[in-house]
Each structure stands twice: as structure tokens, then as C-alpha cells.
Design an enzyme around this catalytic site. Structure first.
Site, PDB file in Angstrom:
ATOM      1  N   GLU A 167       0.735  -1.379   0.011  1.00  0.00           N
ATOM      2  CA  GLU A 167       0.048   0.089  -0.064  1.00  0.00           C
ATOM      3  C   GLU A 167       1.010   1.161  -0.031  1.00  0.00           C
ATOM      4  OE1 GLU A 167      -3.079  -0.302   3.185  1.00  0.00           O
ATOM      5  OE2 GLU A 167      -3.875  -1.852   2.136  1.00  0.00           O
ATOM      6  N   GLU A 273      -5.552  -7.839  -0.569  1.00  0.00           N
ATOM      7  CA  GLU A 273      -6.502  -7.563   0.519  1.00  0.00           C
ATOM      8  C   GLU A 273      -7.770  -7.460   0.432  1.00  0.00           C
ATOM      9  OE1 GLU A 273      -4.803  -4.966   3.373  1.00  0.00           O
ATOM     10  OE2 GLU A 273      -2.661  -5.618   3.292  1.00  0.00           O
TER      11      GLU A 273
END
Length: 357
Positions: A167, A273
Site C-alpha cells: 500500500e 487484501e
């Protein structure tokens, strides 16, 4: 998972204490050719504000029972997160032997249970809170650590891929070059292992075209997989800070921008995710629909999260009092598939990415 959520979980802990896409084992009763359903096994990156921290106090590594549980559920794909600062205490230094040894032990247990592992550097494009590509964290320092990591792990039979950064966010345009130098460094020592590339803005699938439309990294081995993340709450953060009723197709709609970008650019994808609270029927239904859509496109995914230390965290999928969480039933529903290659399907055979032997 966003850094804010990671820090909040860390605070709770301190206060209280490859995807595997290879052919299945010949003894398996499943008919799928690749593994589309995976799990994030987390805890080695907990308490990122305590560095390097102590194993068993600030962070935790999964134990044999975690691998056994998911193996018995025919989940053979593991995304495993670690922290750069624990693997390498100072930039350009040698790798920390204790932490690396624990990662190797984790890989050994996965291998013993027929599972493959994606090693995920869970650092948000930063080292000790400084951006990669800034004066304090030169690009070469990032290349250095991945060169060392690839050299260390490339021959382990459980390693399927390198997720070079979890991320990235607010990178001020520095991330594409950082991703390229990491790929280049890995390929100096390893041209077999898949490399997973996440995008800026927390790797958001919904925001992918706007923030990562030109994130096309060069790989001489042609073994790149682009990775996005997706949560269903109102701000897509994964914090689920308030009860929400969601449309059953919200997951499909929010992943489609990423999938369409993959198709338009001839790339392969992975949803690294996603997760939903265990007490939300509407979000469980949205998760079911999301996985059906991903299976249609042969795009693997990994649920957030399993492993030690989660307690009553509603997204966790570890059993409670010996009983499976509701999310597990949905994962089981989507394990069987007819996919023979990582998707989405491409018109030209030259884009195929198969697992290493």
C-alpha cells in the site's frame, strides 16, 4: 490494510501484551488448476512503532497450527507480511539474522503443509517514516534490501512471489521509479520468482486508474503481477468504524476499475487484501459476489486476515472457540475453479504467467 489500522492494532497488542498457483498436490480431491483463494497471515509486522521490537512481545510469527488449519481448508496461498526495519535495521546493512531466520522458519512450515508464500514488505513506501526516493531513503537503499532478500529466499521451495511494497500512499510521484529499481535489483539475482506490484493510494482497486494509470513496470523476466486491495466501508479504509449496510454488488463495482485496467494493458492481477466484519450479512454477501466475479476472471485473492494476535478483531478469520468464522464458509465456496492461468484472460498467449517449477 491501512497504516492507521495497523497502528491501532499495534496499540491494542501493546496494551494487552506465489501466489500458490501451482498444480495442486496429487492427493487433493480438488479439481482446480490454480489456487484462487488465499489468506494473509499477519503478526510479524505488528507494533511498527516499536523498532526493532521483540518477537513474542511486540510482534508474532504464525505457528504450525495456523498453517495446519488453512491447509485442512484447502487454502494453499499465503501472503505473509514483514517489516523492512526488522529485516534490515539500517539502510544498506546486512539483514538481521534473527528476523530472517524466523521468516525462513515460517516458509518451512508453509512448505510442510503444501503451501506457497508471497513475501510482503509491509512498509507503505517508507523506511522509518521516510519516503523511498527521498534524500533519507535513496532508491538504491530500496534496491539493496530487495537484492539481499531475493538472494536469501529465491531457492526456498515455499516462496512463490515478492510483494515489493504494501500500500504505497502519498508518494509524491516517487513510487513508479521505486518499483522499477526494486524489480531491477531482484532480477539481478532471481529471474524466476513472481514480483507483485501494488499501486499508489493504498493500492485501492477502486481508485487504480486515476492514481496508477501509467504504472507499467518493465521486467525482463515478464513475471509481474499487479496487486490491488479492496474494502467495503464508506471510506474504503478497512477500519469499518461504523455499522453499514452495503449494496451486494459494491465489491464487484469497486474492483472493476482495476480489472478493466488489467485487461486494457494486458496485465495479470491479484487482489492482495479484502475483508469484512463477521457480523455484517450485507458485507458477507458482497464478499461472496466479489469472489464469484474474481473467479470468473481467474484473479486470485487473499483474505485479510489470519494468524496470531487478532483477538476479537471482526475481520479476523481465525476460529473462535473451535468454530469457523462466517467468512470461511464463503472462502470455501469459491476454492474450486477451472482456471489454468492467472487472470484476467488475455487475447495473446505472450502475456501468460505460469508458476515456476
Amino acid at each position: 490494510m491501512t497504516n492507521r489500522l495497523a497502528l491501532s492494532l499495534a496499540a491494542i497488542l501493546l496494551g494487552s501484551t506465489q501466489i500458490s498457483l501451482a498444480e495442486p498436490d496429487k492427493t487433493s480431491t480438488l479439481t482446480n488448476k490454480i489456487d484462487l483463494i488465499g489468506i494473509n497471515l499477519s503478526a510479524a509486522g505488528f507494533s511498527p512503532n516499536v523498532l526493532p521490537g521483540k518477537n513474542g512481545q511486540h510482534y508474532f510469527f504464525p505457528e504450525k497450527n495456523h498453517f495446519k488449519y488453512y491447509s485442512e481448508k484447502n487454502i494453499r496461498l499465503i501472503r505473509f507480511f514483514f517489516l523492512w526495519e526488522r529485516a534490515q535495521h539500517n539502510l544498506n546493512a546486512k539483514l538481521d539474522s534473527e528476523y530472517i531466520g524466523l521468516i525462513k522458519k515460517t516458509l518451512d512450515m508453509a512448505h510442510q503443509h503444501g503451501q506457497k508464500v508471497i513475501l510482503d514488505m509491509h512498509n507503505y513506501a517508507r523506511y522509518k517514516d521516510n519516503l523511498i526516493g527521498s534524500k533519507k531513503v535513496p532508491y538504491e537503499a530500496y534496491a539493496n534490501v530487495w537484492r539481499k532478500l531475493a538472494e536469501t529466499f529465491k531457492d526456498h521451495p515455499a516462496v512463490y512471489g515478492y510483494d515489493i511494497m504494501n500500500e504505497p500512499h502519498d508518494t509524491q510521484g516517487l513510487w513508479p521509479k521505486a518499483a522499477q529499481v526494486a524489480v531491477d535489483a531482484i532480477r539481478e539475482v532471481d529471474d524466476k520468482t513472481l514480483i507483485f506490484i501494488e499501486g499508489d493510494r493504498w493500492a485501492s482497486a477502486w481508485h487504480w486508474p486515476k492514481f496508477n494509470g501509467d504504472l507499467l513496470i518493465k521486467d525482463p523476466a515478464k513475471r509481474l503481477i499487479y496487486e490491488a486491495h479492496l474494502y467495503f466501508d464508506h471510506d474504503t479504509s478497512g477500519r469499518y468504524s461504523r455499522p453499514e449496510q452495503v449494496d451486494p454488488m459494491i465489491g464487484v463495482r469497486h474492483v472493476q476499475p482495476f480489472v478493466e485496467w488489467l485487461k486494457a494493458n494486458g496485465q495479470k492481477g491479484f487482489l492482495g487484501e479484502y475483508g469484512v466484519p463477521d457480523d455484517s450479512p450485507s458485507m458477507l454477501k458482497a464478499m461472496d459476489n466479489l469472489l464469484a466475479y474474481l473467479n470468473e476472471n481467474c484473479i486470485p485473492s487473499a483474505y485479510w486476515a489470519g494468524g496470531p494476535g487478532w483477538g476479537k478483531y471482526k475481520l479476523a478469520i481465525e476460529p473462535v472457540d473451535g468454530k469457523d468464522r462466517p467468512q470461511m464458509d464463503i472462502l470455501q465456496k469459491h476454492i474450486a475453479n477451472s482456471c489454468v492461468d492467472i487472470g484476467p484472460p488475455q487475447p495473446e498467449a505472450s502475456t501468460e504467467v505460469h508458476p515456476r517449477e
